[in-house]
Scaffold this motif. Structure first.
Motif, PDB file in Angstrom:
ATOM      1  N   VAL A 247      -3.192   4.407   6.199  1.00  0.00           N
ATOM      2  CA  VAL A 247      -3.314   2.810   5.961  1.00  0.00           C
ATOM      3  C   VAL A 247      -2.221   2.376   6.881  1.00  0.00           C
ATOM      4  O   VAL A 247      -2.489   1.373   7.568  1.00  0.00           O
TER       5      VAL A 247
ATOM      6  N   ASP B 252     -15.285   4.511  -2.736  1.00  0.00           N
ATOM      7  CA  ASP B 252     -16.058   3.370  -3.005  1.00  0.00           C
ATOM      8  C   ASP B 252     -17.485   3.864  -3.528  1.00  0.00           C
ATOM      9  O   ASP B 252     -17.926   4.765  -3.013  1.00  0.00           O
TER      10      ASP B 252
ATOM     11  N   TYR C 121       0.937  -1.342   0.082  1.00  0.00           N
ATOM     12  CA  TYR C 121       0.000  -0.194   0.032  1.00  0.00           C
ATOM     13  C   TYR C 121       0.777   1.090   0.026  1.00  0.00           C
ATOM     14  O   TYR C 121       0.238   2.229  -0.031  1.00  0.00           O
TER      15      TYR C 121
ATOM     16  N   ALA D 219      -3.745   6.870   1.742  1.00  0.00           N
ATOM     17  CA  ALA D 219      -4.303   6.581   0.248  1.00  0.00           C
ATOM     18  C   ALA D 219      -5.589   7.186   0.160  1.00  0.00           C
ATOM     19  O   ALA D 219      -6.186   7.706   0.911  1.00  0.00           O
TER      20      ALA D 219
ATOM     21  N   CYS E 199      -9.222   6.971  -1.399  1.00  0.00           N
ATOM     22  CA  CYS E 199      -9.961   5.976  -1.769  1.00  0.00           C
ATOM     23  C   CYS E 199     -11.395   6.276  -2.060  1.00  0.00           C
ATOM     24  O   CYS E 199     -12.138   7.188  -1.474  1.00  0.00           O
TER      25      CYS E 199
ATOM     26  N   ALA F 227      -8.794   3.216  -5.574  1.00  0.00           N
ATOM     27  CA  ALA F 227      -7.619   3.915  -4.723  1.00  0.00           C
ATOM     28  C   ALA F 227      -6.479   4.460  -5.335  1.00  0.00           C
ATOM     29  O   ALA F 227      -6.101   3.943  -6.346  1.00  0.00           O
ATOM     30  N   LYS F 228      -5.921   5.530  -4.822  1.00  0.00           N
ATOM     31  CA  LYS F 228      -4.648   6.118  -5.418  1.00  0.00           C
ATOM     32  C   LYS F 228      -3.885   6.031  -4.076  1.00  0.00           C
ATOM     33  O   LYS F 228      -4.121   6.660  -2.979  1.00  0.00           O
ATOM     34  N   TYR F 229      -2.574   5.496  -4.307  1.00  0.00           N
ATOM     35  CA  TYR F 229      -1.626   5.188  -3.486  1.00  0.00           C
ATOM     36  C   TYR F 229      -0.716   6.819  -3.085  1.00  0.00           C
ATOM     37  O   TYR F 229      -0.211   7.142  -4.297  1.00  0.00           O
TER      38      TYR F 229
ATOM     39  N   ASP G 139      -7.665  14.361  -7.127  1.00  0.00           N
ATOM     40  CA  ASP G 139      -7.396  12.960  -6.935  1.00  0.00           C
ATOM     41  C   ASP G 139      -8.821  12.146  -7.081  1.00  0.00           C
ATOM     42  O   ASP G 139      -8.874  11.163  -7.712  1.00  0.00           O
TER      43      ASP G 139
ATOM     44  N   LEU H 128      -9.685   9.228  -9.764  1.00  0.00           N
ATOM     45  CA  LEU H 128     -10.274   7.710  -9.459  1.00  0.00           C
ATOM     46  C   LEU H 128     -11.604   7.655 -10.374  1.00  0.00           C
ATOM     47  O   LEU H 128     -11.671   6.404 -10.656  1.00  0.00           O
TER      48      LEU H 128
ATOM     49  N   HIS I 130     -13.933  -0.703  -5.425  1.00  0.00           N
ATOM     50  CA  HIS I 130     -13.212  -0.016  -4.681  1.00  0.00           C
ATOM     51  C   HIS I 130     -12.191   0.600  -5.505  1.00  0.00           C
ATOM     52  O   HIS I 130     -11.508  -0.374  -6.165  1.00  0.00           O
TER      53      HIS I 130
END
Length: 300
Positions: A238, A151, A37, A147, A149, A194-196, A208, A212, A192
């Motif tokens: 995280v 959803d 992650y 991250a 995220c 996500a962008k690290y 961001d 996504l 789901h």
């Protein structure tokens, strides 16, 4: 091979040494991000490879009912074992004179001879300012893993066969967890994305979120027509600290026992020499418990 000797080598340096072209290095970076992650070139290659080996060897398990299933199960086991669980009573201060003797909370003072703080490094120092050494150093220097995220709950998955995507040159990830576990109500779907986030990156939540959404447009075109609900978390914590090469990787993390305060222990993803995510939490909690039981046995 054994990744332990690579504890002091950064993931970036190891990747550069093991691939002579950029697409190969992108692949390694993408796999490291997926298994840890962390979008951190300074992360220890030993730690990155250890987690990647575990992921390739064991895969990933998604839990029917989600993480709440584990939380409820642990709660039930604790109550059955006689544990007293107190809510709405925040810990304010761990009282000690070099040896723990009480925890002062908002509603009461609890006498004790051992405490396990299951929280982050800054939380530890907030409730126990007398902590010094490696635990205090991590609180000052830690690079948190974060991250962004998104959803989305959908009435229908537009492209049922498209259940996973991983960015190589970009730190993006998409997964349809309900395809392998019961984590969505019957007749609906969940995705789901996500962008690290890099430790030194100043997040731009709007940009961001658009990035996504663009990944969803690419993998699940038409998803917007089926949205039942959505949740965007711009900076999800995280893990509390990247195990960097400069700090010695996993072996360089603080131990579970706080050296200058007898009876004070820590459990979490930033202590102990084993694991990086929930496995580190479980390993450190187990070790802290063994310390306390050993103290009790020696005093008996």
């Amino acid at each position: 091979g054994d990744p332990a000797p690579l504890a002091g080598v950064s993931s970036a340096d190891w990747s550069a040494a093991h691939s002579n072209h950029e697409p190969g290095r992108d692949l390694l970076r993408g796999l490291f991000r997926l298994s840890t992650y962390a979008n951190a070139p300074e992360q220890s290659a030993g730690a990155s490879l250890s987690n990647l080996q575990s992921a390739l060897r064991h895969g990933v398990q998604y839990i029917d009912g989600g993480w709440q299933t584990l939380v409820d199960g642990l709660h039930q086991l604790a109550v059955a074992a006689g544990v007293t669980i107190v809510n709405d009573n925040r810990a304010v201060e761990i009282q000690h004179d070099g040896r723990v003797h009480a925890v002062r909370c908002t509603a009461a003072e609890l006498p004790c001879d051992a405490v396990v703080v299951a929280a982050g490094p800054s939380d530890l120092l907030a409730v126990c300012p007398g902590v010094t050494g490696s635990h205090a150093r991590v609180a000052r220097e830690a690079l948190p893993v974060r991250a962004a995220c998104l959803d989305v709950a959908l009435s229908k998955l537009p492209v049922p066969v498209a259940t996973f995507a991983l960015g190589m040159a970009v730190p993006l990830y998409l997964s349809v967890h309900y395809a392998v576990a019961h984590v969505a109500p019957a007749g609906s779907a969940g995705v789901h994305v996500a962008k690290y986030l890099a430790p030194d990156q100043e997040p731009d939540p709007r940009a961001d979120e658009r990035e996504l959404e663009a990944l969803l447009d690419l993998v699940q075109p038409g998803w917007r027509e089926h949205v039942l609900d959505r949740r965007f978390l711009p900076q999800l914590l995280v893990a509390h600290a990247v195990p960097t090469a400069a700090s010695g990787g996993l072996a360089g993390r603080p131990g579970v026992a706080v050296a200058n305060i007898d009876g004070l222990y820590v459990a979490g993803d930033w202590v102990g020499s084993e694991g990086m995510l929930v496995d580190a939490v479980i390993a450190s909690a187990t070790e802290a418990t063994r310390h306390i039981l050993g103290r009790r046995a020696a005093a008996a």
